[in-house]
Design an enzyme around this catalytic site. Structure first.
Site, PDB file in Angstrom:
ATOM      1  N   CYS A  51       0.864  -1.185   0.000  1.00 48.72           N
ATOM      2  CA  CYS A  51       0.000   0.000   0.000  1.00 48.72           C
ATOM      3  C   CYS A  51       0.894   1.226   0.000  1.00 48.72           C
ATOM      4  O   CYS A  51       1.684   1.423   0.923  1.00 48.72           O
ATOM      5  CB  CYS A  51      -0.921  -0.009   1.210  1.00 48.72           C
ATOM      6  SG  CYS A  51      -1.926   1.478   1.351  1.00 48.72           S
ATOM      7  N   HIS A  76      -4.297  -3.841 -10.419  1.00 50.80           N
ATOM      8  CA  HIS A  76      -5.047  -2.605 -10.665  1.00 50.80           C
ATOM      9  C   HIS A  76      -5.720  -2.648 -12.024  1.00 50.80           C
ATOM     10  O   HIS A  76      -5.127  -3.092 -13.005  1.00 50.80           O
ATOM     11  CB  HIS A  76      -4.117  -1.390 -10.611  1.00 50.80           C
ATOM     12  CG  HIS A  76      -3.484  -1.178  -9.280  1.00 50.80           C
ATOM     13  ND1 HIS A  76      -4.078  -0.445  -8.277  1.00 50.80           N
ATOM     14  CD2 HIS A  76      -2.315  -1.626  -8.771  1.00 50.80           C
ATOM     15  CE1 HIS A  76      -3.290  -0.445  -7.210  1.00 50.80           C
ATOM     16  NE2 HIS A  76      -2.221  -1.162  -7.489  1.00 50.80           N
ATOM     17  N   CYS A  89      -5.040   6.261  -3.166  1.00 51.09           N
ATOM     18  CA  CYS A  89      -4.371   4.962  -3.263  1.00 51.09           C
ATOM     19  C   CYS A  89      -3.021   5.201  -3.919  1.00 51.09           C
ATOM     20  O   CYS A  89      -2.956   5.619  -5.082  1.00 51.09           O
ATOM     21  CB  CYS A  89      -5.211   3.986  -4.073  1.00 51.09           C
ATOM     22  SG  CYS A  89      -4.405   2.387  -4.365  1.00 51.09           S
ATOM     23  N   GLY A  90      -1.935   4.952  -3.174  1.00 56.30           N
ATOM     24  CA  GLY A  90      -0.599   5.228  -3.688  1.00 56.30           C
ATOM     25  C   GLY A  90      -0.185   4.294  -4.808  1.00 56.30           C
ATOM     26  O   GLY A  90       0.296   4.737  -5.855  1.00 56.30           O
ATOM     27  N   THR A  91      -0.372   2.981  -4.603  1.00 54.87           N
ATOM     28  CA  THR A  91      -0.037   2.046  -5.678  1.00 54.87           C
ATOM     29  C   THR A  91      -0.921   2.305  -6.891  1.00 54.87           C
ATOM     30  O   THR A  91      -0.483   2.181  -8.041  1.00 54.87           O
ATOM     31  CB  THR A  91      -0.202   0.585  -5.219  1.00 54.87           C
ATOM     32  OG1 THR A  91      -1.522   0.389  -4.722  1.00 54.87           O
ATOM     33  CG2 THR A  91       0.826   0.215  -4.159  1.00 54.87           C
ATOM     34  N   GLY A  92      -2.176   2.685  -6.647  1.00 54.33           N
ATOM     35  CA  GLY A  92      -3.089   2.987  -7.743  1.00 54.33           C
ATOM     36  C   GLY A  92      -2.674   4.207  -8.529  1.00 54.33           C
ATOM     37  O   GLY A  92      -2.779   4.232  -9.767  1.00 54.33           O
TER      38      GLY A  92
END
Length: 284
Positions: free
Chosen positions: A79, A169, A227-230
């Site tokens: 995350c 994602h 959402c950082g990974t997003g």
């Protein structure tokens, strides 16, 4: 058992953080007895959060190991906002001051981070994964180099794109991000048959070459403010398709992140804030 916790947020994506080093909390949360994770994250009857972060001793000579749970009790691989909150916690606890590189062990691998104030935490998010089997997705890759396919939503046709940043994602482009049935589409697409392990869903509205707007439906959490990974996944897709530069501002409901994928090779870098909100003690 009474245990202290601290609450942190990254662009409104909020986490309960427990320092679980030299405790048995990892076993307790792994079993999730009596739905303790869901109860703690519940905003009316618990502390309230999008997820729970455990700080653990590293098995791989990293500074610490991060274990993160979604509010539905499932464990996440990684995350982006969560790892920034972890770094802010460690800094505020006087553990990482003066360190230029802070490696963190995660389920998605070792993540390199650096701290330049709570408003400016930089994370090497690793290389994006576009191999369908590793995302995983059953979407096929075409000449774009991106797994993609067409779907129908409310009599409209969309192209969906897939990428992993250690977690899966789905990205799709919309003309007006505020004029879609966001919750209905997000809930449906999270468990779309194209993603066997389910997926995070991101609706993207293009502003210009350096700016995009994103709304997030997180796997295991639902609607979140960021959402950082997003954000990284969205930049990978937009830059690879030539819709943005390799560095852009990603505007999320909770605020902005700067995402960079230099030359569209190697790791993606995320830069943004993480802030303390409150602490307390709870009887588990």
């Amino acid at each position: 058992m009474k245990i202290k916790f601290k609450k942190y947020q990254g662009l409104g994506n909020d986490f309960i953080i427990f320092d679980a080093r030299r405790t048995n909390l990892e076993d307790l949360f792994s079993l999730n007895k009596d739905n303790i994770i869901q109860r703690l994250c519940e905003r009316n009857f618990g502390i309230g959060a999008d997820g729970i972060i455990l700080i653990l001793d590293s098995n791989k000579k990293c500074f610490v190991r991060m274990k993160i749970y979604n509010s539905d009790g499932s464990e996440a691989e990684m995350c982006g906002n969560g790892i920034r909150c972890l770094i802010a916690f460690l800094h505020d606890n006087n553990e990482v001051k003066g360190l230029l590189d802070i490696p963190i062990e995660t389920k998605a691998g070792i993540i390199s981070t650096s701290f330049n104030g709570n408003e400016n935490i930089k994370v090497n998010m690793g290389n994006p994964i576009l191999n369908p089997e590793l995302i995983p997705t059953n979407l096929l890759t075409d000449e774009s180099g991106i797994p993609n396919g067409n779907i129908k939503l409310n009599d409209q046709y969309f192209t969906i794109y897939a990428v992993s940043m250690g977690n899966p994602h789905m990205i799709l482009f919309v003309n007006d991000i505020n004029n879609i049935p966001f919750a209905d589409w997000g809930r449906y697409l999270e468990k779309h048959s194209s993603f066997p392990n389910y997926t995070n869903v991101h609706f993207v509205e293009l502003i210009d070459n350096l700016n995009i707007k994103v709304r997030v439906w997180e796997r295991g959490c639902g609607a979140t403010l960021a959402c950082g990974t997003g954000a990284c996944a969205c930049l990978v897709i937009t830059s690879k398709l030539g819709k943005t530069s390799n560095k852009a501002n990603v505007h999320l409901p909770g605020g902005g992140l700067v995402i960079e994928w230099p030359n569209q090779i190697g790791p993606v870098y995320m830069q943004g804030p993480a802030l303390f909100t409150f602490n307390g003690e709870i009887d588990l």
